[in-house]
Design an enzyme around this catalytic site. Structure first.
Site, PDB file in Angstrom:
ATOM      1  N   ASN A   1     -20.251 -21.127  35.988  1.00  0.00           N
ATOM      2  CA  ASN A   1     -19.399 -20.219  35.353  1.00  0.00           C
ATOM      3  C   ASN A   1     -18.354 -20.680  34.438  1.00  0.00           C
ATOM      4  O   ASN A   1     -17.384 -21.590  34.693  1.00  0.00           O
ATOM      5  CB  ASN A   1     -18.717 -19.595  36.376  1.00  0.00           C
ATOM      6  CG  ASN A   1     -17.849 -18.169  36.225  1.00  0.00           C
ATOM      7  OD1 ASN A   1     -17.732 -17.947  35.064  1.00  0.00           O
ATOM      8  ND2 ASN A   1     -17.338 -17.710  37.034  1.00  0.00           N
TER       9      ASN A   1
ATOM     10  N   ARG B   1     -23.555 -17.861  35.367  1.00  0.00           N
ATOM     11  CA  ARG B   1     -22.965 -16.601  35.321  1.00  0.00           C
ATOM     12  C   ARG B   1     -22.791 -15.835  33.923  1.00  0.00           C
ATOM     13  O   ARG B   1     -21.924 -16.783  33.302  1.00  0.00           O
ATOM     14  CB  ARG B   1     -21.653 -16.463  36.071  1.00  0.00           C
ATOM     15  CG  ARG B   1     -20.982 -15.241  36.105  1.00  0.00           C
ATOM     16  CD  ARG B   1     -19.692 -15.225  36.933  1.00  0.00           C
ATOM     17  NE  ARG B   1     -18.993 -13.839  36.847  1.00  0.00           N
ATOM     18  CZ  ARG B   1     -17.834 -13.597  36.748  1.00  0.00           C
ATOM     19  NH1 ARG B   1     -16.835 -14.553  36.714  1.00  0.00           N
ATOM     20  NH2 ARG B   1     -17.450 -12.515  36.821  1.00  0.00           N
TER      21      ARG B   1
ATOM     22  N   HIS C   1     -18.382  -7.243  38.037  1.00  0.00           N
ATOM     23  CA  HIS C   1     -18.449  -7.720  39.411  1.00  0.00           C
ATOM     24  C   HIS C   1     -20.036  -7.343  40.230  1.00  0.00           C
ATOM     25  O   HIS C   1     -19.572  -7.179  41.477  1.00  0.00           O
ATOM     26  CB  HIS C   1     -17.211  -7.072  40.170  1.00  0.00           C
ATOM     27  CG  HIS C   1     -15.857  -7.557  39.690  1.00  0.00           C
ATOM     28  ND1 HIS C   1     -14.877  -6.701  39.821  1.00  0.00           N
ATOM     29  CD2 HIS C   1     -15.452  -8.813  39.236  1.00  0.00           C
ATOM     30  CE1 HIS C   1     -13.901  -7.326  39.223  1.00  0.00           C
ATOM     31  NE2 HIS C   1     -14.320  -8.683  39.148  1.00  0.00           N
TER      32      HIS C   1
ATOM     33  N   ARG D   1      -4.488  -6.554  33.746  1.00  0.00           N
ATOM     34  CA  ARG D   1      -5.094  -5.490  32.903  1.00  0.00           C
ATOM     35  C   ARG D   1      -4.501  -4.076  33.495  1.00  0.00           C
ATOM     36  O   ARG D   1      -4.489  -3.706  34.518  1.00  0.00           O
ATOM     37  CB  ARG D   1      -6.672  -5.556  33.073  1.00  0.00           C
ATOM     38  CG  ARG D   1      -7.510  -6.867  32.465  1.00  0.00           C
ATOM     39  CD  ARG D   1      -8.758  -6.975  32.918  1.00  0.00           C
ATOM     40  NE  ARG D   1      -8.738  -8.215  33.637  1.00  0.00           N
ATOM     41  CZ  ARG D   1     -10.040  -8.372  34.346  1.00  0.00           C
ATOM     42  NH1 ARG D   1     -11.087  -7.582  34.088  1.00  0.00           N
ATOM     43  NH2 ARG D   1     -10.260  -9.642  34.719  1.00  0.00           N
TER      44      ARG D   1
ATOM     45  N   GLU E   1     -20.180 -14.623  45.313  1.00  0.00           N
ATOM     46  CA  GLU E   1     -21.059 -14.366  43.979  1.00  0.00           C
ATOM     47  C   GLU E   1     -21.941 -15.726  43.616  1.00  0.00           C
ATOM     48  O   GLU E   1     -23.058 -15.511  43.224  1.00  0.00           O
ATOM     49  CB  GLU E   1     -20.063 -14.267  42.869  1.00  0.00           C
ATOM     50  CG  GLU E   1     -19.412 -12.837  43.074  1.00  0.00           C
ATOM     51  CD  GLU E   1     -18.145 -12.919  42.255  1.00  0.00           C
ATOM     52  OE1 GLU E   1     -17.092 -13.343  42.646  1.00  0.00           O
ATOM     53  OE2 GLU E   1     -18.174 -11.894  41.086  1.00  0.00           O
TER      54      GLU E   1
END
Ligand code: ADP
Length: 407
Positions: free
Chosen positions: A7, A91, A180, A241, A386
């Site tokens: 990732n 990813r 996600h 965010r 994940e």
């Protein structure tokens, strides 16, 4: 099969080496501050002491080399030859409209990832850099891209279209994509193992609450609504965010503060959310500690965060005409009984009743049911994984032949 999962961020590479049949982590690590004077290098082999070190690492190719050197070093005995690694799973944040599944990476796929640079300027360029660096280090094995957006490919048009002129969707692909995906996919599948109900008839709301946060409605195995949108900026209030806001605020701000586009971008992505609201921290643990000390703004930030999650759970229950289970996952969802309780209080009209004791006692890293036996809707904490989804998808695609995941 041993799969290396990668990732990549703009200055970081996170990795996991996973044995997919036994679903076992062999080693994980993180290299940060790539390109700076000193990078931070961490390796954590399973069941052994890890290392943390600092040294110069000029670019992603050197970072991958560092990872391979560590995995292959005779003292660490993690793998004995590069040939032990049979595939690499990457990813990739944005698959655009093109990818509904993970895919074997070839030149066409790299071009498609490049085409989505505009859609995810912070994520896709470093993701591609990671692919190129890993291919340089491990050129003879399959490399597979696993997209954050893929699970949301099932969103119906009424969910993914925004109320703007349709030509903008057709010309620029402005629509909701959702993110996600691997996490929402994984925890919903974990829940199917816990219920007798056929999965085609199961309705689940998955709440991935970490620094980035999103909620997804999973109806009969498919994502039918999700809170992130065109980019990962919309939906819930996150660490830094903003989440949803009235777009007119942007015009107003441009006028009042004479902000340029890049300042607006930084404002909404890096200085908003929990950090902006509290003026103190983006990390939920810090906010909880300060709120306990009486800090009003930290308390407000927590209240806004929880209110927003509650709002989405209510909306998604309405969209699916009910919900069998609500699932909490990721850093905040897995570890904070306080936040879970605040989100779910006063939801008896939706058939949700939390068992306070089970909620408090839920152990980190374990699947825990935290609703009461009377609760019509079950509530679970399910740790996400994940990397495992990426590794298993990669193994599947690396061993399959003639598969075409293109839409
Ligand atoms: P990401 O992967 O998006 O960077 P994580 O899933 O690791 O984020 O989640 C990080 C968030 O989880 C942080 O806000 C952190 O404070 C929060 N967190 C971790 N442990 C706890 C805890 N025990 N209580 C409250 N929040 C926690």
């Amino acid at each position: 099969m041993i799969v290396l999962v990668i990732n990549c961020g703009s200055s970081s590479v996170k990795y996991n080496l996973i044995e997919t049949e036994e679903k076992r982590d062999l080693c994980r690590g993180l290299i940060e501050r790539i390109g700076a004077v000193t990078a931070i290098v961490k390796h954590e082999p399973a069941g052994k002491d890890g290392i943390k070190d600092t040294r110069h690492i000029a670019n992603h190719v050197e970072a991958l080399q560092e990872i391979m050197d560590y995995l292959l070093s005779p003292e660490n005995k993690i793998i004995s030859s590069p040939d032990d690694i049979k595939a690499v799973g990457h990813r990739v944040v944005h698959g655009g409209e093109m990818f509904k599944d993970s895919v074997l990476i070839d030149e066409d796929v790299m071009d498609a990832i490049r085409e989505a640079f505009d859609l995810a300027p912070l994520h896709n360029p470093p993701n591609l850099k990671g692919i190129q660096a890993a291919k340089k280090n491990l050129p003879d094995i399959p490399h597979v891209a696993v997209f954050d957006t893929a699970f949301h490919h099932s969103l119906p048009a009424k969910s993914y279209l925004y109320g703007i002129p349709n030509r903008l969707y057709r010309r620029y692909k402005i629509r909701k994509y959702g993110f996600h995906g691997t996490s929402h996919y994984y925890v919903s599948r974990q829940y199917y193992k816990l219920t007798d109900k056929p999965r085609e008839k199961t309705k689940v709301i998955t709440c991935h609450l970490g620094n980035g946060a999103s909620v997804t409605a999973v109806d009969g195995t498919e994502s039918v609504e999700t809170s992130m949108g065109f980019t990962p900026l919309s939906g819930l209030v996150m660490g830094t965010r903003s989440g949803d806001l009235d777009p007119s605020i942007l015009f107003y701000l441009v006028e009042k503060e004479e902000l340029q586009l890049n300042s607006l971008h930084a404002l909404l992505n890096r200085h908003s959310g929990l950090l902006g609201l509290s003026g103190y921290a983006s990390d939920m643990r810090d906010l909880i500690a300060e709120a306990k000390n009486g800090d009003r703004r930290c308390q407000q930030a927590i209240d806004v965060f929880c209110h927003k999650v509650k709002q989405y759970i209510g909306a998604y229950s309405a969209i699916m005409n009910g919900c069998d289970a609500i699932i909490f996952t990721a850093g905040i969802g897995e570890n904070s009984p306080l936040i879970r309780q605040k989100i779910l209080e006063n939801m008896d009209q939706l058939g949700v009743e939390l068992d306070q004791k089970k909620n408090e006692a839920a152990k980190s890293g374990q699947i825990e049911k935290i609703s009461s036996d009377k609760s019509k809707t079950e509530v679970y904490v399910i740790p996400t994984n994940e990397e495992l989804v990426i590794a298993i998808d990669t193994a599947k695609i690396a061993t399959a032949s003639g598969q075409s995941p293109w839409v």
